[in-house]
Design a protein around this motif. Sequence first.
Motif, mmCIF file in Angstrom:
data_model
loop_
_atom_site.group_PDB
_atom_site.id
_atom_site.type_symbol
_atom_site.label_atom_id
_atom_site.label_comp_id
_atom_site.label_asym_id
_atom_site.label_seq_id
_atom_site.Cartn_x
_atom_site.Cartn_y
_atom_site.Cartn_z
ATOM 1 N N SER A 111 33.732 23.403 -3.898
ATOM 2 C CA SER A 111 34.567 24.070 -4.896
ATOM 3 C C SER A 111 35.141 23.059 -5.873
ATOM 4 N N ILE A 113 38.686 22.743 -8.264
ATOM 5 C CA ILE A 113 40.023 23.341 -8.310
ATOM 6 C C ILE A 113 40.867 22.680 -9.394
ATOM 7 N N GLU A 127 40.234 28.196 -8.790
ATOM 8 C CA GLU A 127 39.259 27.531 -7.931
ATOM 9 C C GLU A 127 37.921 28.256 -8.014
#
Length: 194
Positions: A111, A113, A127
């Motif tokens: 991910s 973020i 995110e």
Amino acid sequence: MTTMKRLTLNKIHSFLIIPFFLGMSFPIIAQQSHFQGENYDNAKKWKFGGGLGLGFGSGYTDIMIAPSALYEVNPYLGVGVGLQGSYINSKNRSYYNTSIQEYSSWIYGGSLIAISNPIPQLQLSAELEQLRVNNSYKLKDNNKLNDDFWNTALFLGVGYNQGPVTIGLRYNVLYKEKDMVYGSAYMPFVRVYF
């Protein structure tokens, strides 16, 4: 895979994921306080942390690990990356009157973020998460069924920041009921800053 099988598998997966995300663990991100004044150096701008989740029961195992790194661009904005891996196994349970005897799932991915603190008490986050999902079902007649796919999520979150702790709620704007990864578009979170 037929639509009916996919819907049944979705119900099964939601049944297994909801307790994990709502009651067993919350992600924790470790980071030093972002209000350090004007004179902090680049080494202090890097923050490391992550999440860990464990769930065990009679015939049930759920393990999740999610390390992350965050770079503090300025006292109000941080950007970072994270990895996530989880394993779920459930045996000998009744799944909505289906013929499934055992269920296992490997989920892994990463991910990006961004976290913003426009004022000390308010934290906003975004995110983007990409996960590979490998589900395996063992049926009562000893046949196996596999369901492997990619899942993309975009979480927008808001939290109340009090000292080193932020408690909040995030919403997956890309959530679809059939995505078979999360039981709901809404997820509570806890972030702890050290």
